[in-house]
Scaffold this motif. Sequence first.
Motif, PDB file in Angstrom:
ATOM      1  N   PHE A 116       0.836  -1.210   0.000  1.00 54.31           N
ATOM      2  CA  PHE A 116       0.000   0.000   0.000  1.00 54.31           C
ATOM      3  C   PHE A 116       0.862   1.249   0.000  1.00 54.31           C
ATOM      4  CE2 PHE A 116      -2.895  -2.784   2.698  1.00 54.31           C
ATOM      5  CZ  PHE A 116      -3.814  -3.006   1.690  1.00 54.31           C
ATOM      6  N   PHE A 117       0.356   2.280  -0.671  1.00 54.96           N
ATOM      7  CA  PHE A 117       0.938   3.615  -0.487  1.00 54.96           C
ATOM      8  C   PHE A 117      -0.168   4.656  -0.563  1.00 54.96           C
ATOM      9  CE2 PHE A 117       1.519   5.530  -4.873  1.00 54.96           C
ATOM     10  CZ  PHE A 117       0.924   4.506  -5.591  1.00 54.96           C
ATOM     11  N   ASP A 118       0.100   5.811   0.039  1.00 59.54           N
ATOM     12  CA  ASP A 118      -0.907   6.870   0.255  1.00 59.54           C
ATOM     13  C   ASP A 118      -0.526   8.158  -0.477  1.00 59.54           C
ATOM     14  OD1 ASP A 118      -2.456   5.352   2.050  1.00 59.54           O
ATOM     15  OD2 ASP A 118      -1.521   6.219   3.838  1.00 59.54           O
ATOM     16  N   PRO A 119      -0.730   8.263  -1.786  1.00 58.07           N
ATOM     17  CA  PRO A 119      -0.286   9.465  -2.500  1.00 58.07           C
ATOM     18  C   PRO A 119      -0.866  10.756  -1.924  1.00 58.07           C
ATOM     19  CG  PRO A 119      -1.135   7.822  -4.045  1.00 58.07           C
ATOM     20  CD  PRO A 119      -1.368   7.289  -2.678  1.00 58.07           C
ATOM     21  N   GLN A 120      -2.129  10.725  -1.489  1.00 62.51           N
ATOM     22  CA  GLN A 120      -2.738  11.976  -1.018  1.00 62.51           C
ATOM     23  C   GLN A 120      -2.008  12.538   0.204  1.00 62.51           C
ATOM     24  OE1 GLN A 120      -6.257   9.648  -1.109  1.00 62.51           O
ATOM     25  NE2 GLN A 120      -7.494  11.385  -1.791  1.00 62.51           N
ATOM     26  N   ALA A 121      -1.426  11.643   1.032  1.00 64.75           N
ATOM     27  CA  ALA A 121      -0.716  12.110   2.231  1.00 64.75           C
ATOM     28  C   ALA A 121       0.548  12.877   1.838  1.00 64.75           C
ATOM     29  CB  ALA A 121      -0.354  10.936   3.133  1.00 64.75           C
ATOM     30  N   HIS A 122       1.025  12.669   0.626  1.00 63.87           N
ATOM     31  CA  HIS A 122       2.223  13.378   0.159  1.00 63.87           C
ATOM     32  C   HIS A 122       1.844  14.578  -0.707  1.00 63.87           C
ATOM     33  CE1 HIS A 122       4.026   9.890   1.852  1.00 63.87           C
ATOM     34  NE2 HIS A 122       3.460   9.096   0.968  1.00 63.87           N
ATOM     35  N   MET A 123       0.822  14.403  -1.549  1.00 67.84           N
ATOM     36  CA  MET A 123       0.423  15.501  -2.437  1.00 67.84           C
ATOM     37  C   MET A 123      -0.134  16.686  -1.649  1.00 67.84           C
ATOM     38  SD  MET A 123      -1.210  12.855  -5.118  1.00 67.84           S
ATOM     39  CE  MET A 123      -2.144  13.944  -6.148  1.00 67.84           C
ATOM     40  N   THR A 124      -0.839  16.411  -0.542  1.00 64.78           N
ATOM     41  CA  THR A 124      -1.411  17.521   0.243  1.00 64.78           C
ATOM     42  C   THR A 124      -0.317  18.333   0.934  1.00 64.78           C
ATOM     43  OG1 THR A 124      -1.751  15.956   2.053  1.00 64.78           O
ATOM     44  CG2 THR A 124      -3.679  16.469   0.711  1.00 64.78           C
ATOM     45  N   ARG A 125       0.920  17.810   0.978  1.00 63.68           N
ATOM     46  CA  ARG A 125       2.015  18.620   1.545  1.00 63.68           C
ATOM     47  C   ARG A 125       3.019  19.018   0.460  1.00 63.68           C
ATOM     48  NH1 ARG A 125       6.270  15.266   2.568  1.00 63.68           N
ATOM     49  NH2 ARG A 125       5.782  13.088   2.204  1.00 63.68           N
ATOM     50  N   GLY A 126       2.568  18.972  -0.796  1.00 60.48           N
ATOM     51  CA  GLY A 126       3.346  19.567  -1.879  1.00 60.48           C
ATOM     52  C   GLY A 126       4.300  18.651  -2.617  1.00 60.48           C
TER      53      GLY A 126
END
Length: 325
Positions: A98-108
């Motif tokens: 699993f990976f969580d792209p939104q957790a990284h995209m929301t911080r730029g």
Amino acid sequence: LATRDFIDGLPKAELHLHLEGTLEPELKLALAQKNGVDIGQSTIEEVQASYNFNSLASFLAVYYPAMNVLQTEDDFYQLALTYLKKAHQENVRYAELFFDPQAHMTRGVAFEAVVNGFYRACVDARAFNVDAHLIMCFLRDLSAESARQLLEIAKPYQAKILGIGLDSDEHHNPPLKFLREYGDAVAQGYRITMHADIDQVDSIQHIQQALEIIRVERLDHGTNIVENPDLVDWVEQLKIGLTFCPLSNRLVADDMKDREVLELIDHNVKVSINSDDPAYFGGYINDNYEANTTKNDLTIDQVVQLAKNSFETAWISDFQKQTYL
Ligand code: ADE
Ligand code: ZN
């Protein structure tokens, strides 16, 4: 009783592991220093002391801020490759991660840095005989609209992503919130699974929605299902895998769910043993097998069945399954 040596030597598939959950204190501190990120801790002991939680929500409150140290494609590569080498040592032959792209995209951080770094590590793991694939998760506490945008952004990268999952805070975020996005994901050719974290409010309703309406191919955690014999029959007959994570359950819900798992094994449900967030929950896959084996006095046959279940419920062809079983 199956010994630790037996567990270590057994070929296994890992089906429930969050790559961001493999961030060990050492790497977290090294990346914080490299990237100039202030994480409020400067020693391993301080980082470990911050790993203090007793619920899913209190875990997530530590987990997301830690991700700030992950900035570049190489950081994601290094995180995943470090995990995959560890998996190889533990005789994991196949992994869906699993990976969580939104957790990284929301911080730029750009989506492509995340997916390209993780994917490159999966490719490089082939050199030491670990076959690894990616499952992109929607964060269920963000909107359905945000999940839909993620599916769009991921389109050019779809060849690098095997499936779609759903994680993060389950409270008030039922499966049906993402009904349309899951339908779109299936239409686009993704495999589908989702978390049904144990002991959540409305747990059985969530499991029922996931199975009967979304029609997931696997269920992550989900061992509460024993409360409903009809649903147990459903997963048994459709051979739907349940990815059980004993050490995670013990920390986040104060209960290893060992009796539930014995019951599921007795009902021929395809339950497997997995690590969830090993850097946070005190152990990788063999520690999880060992903890459950010791608690339940599992026989060699039962442990072999759990490992077989991990390959049988992996998203691979029957031919590839036979090469492992
Ligand atoms: N994100 C990482 N680990 C998780 C878990 N066990 N449940 C929900 N979201 C998560
Ligand atoms: Zn999980």
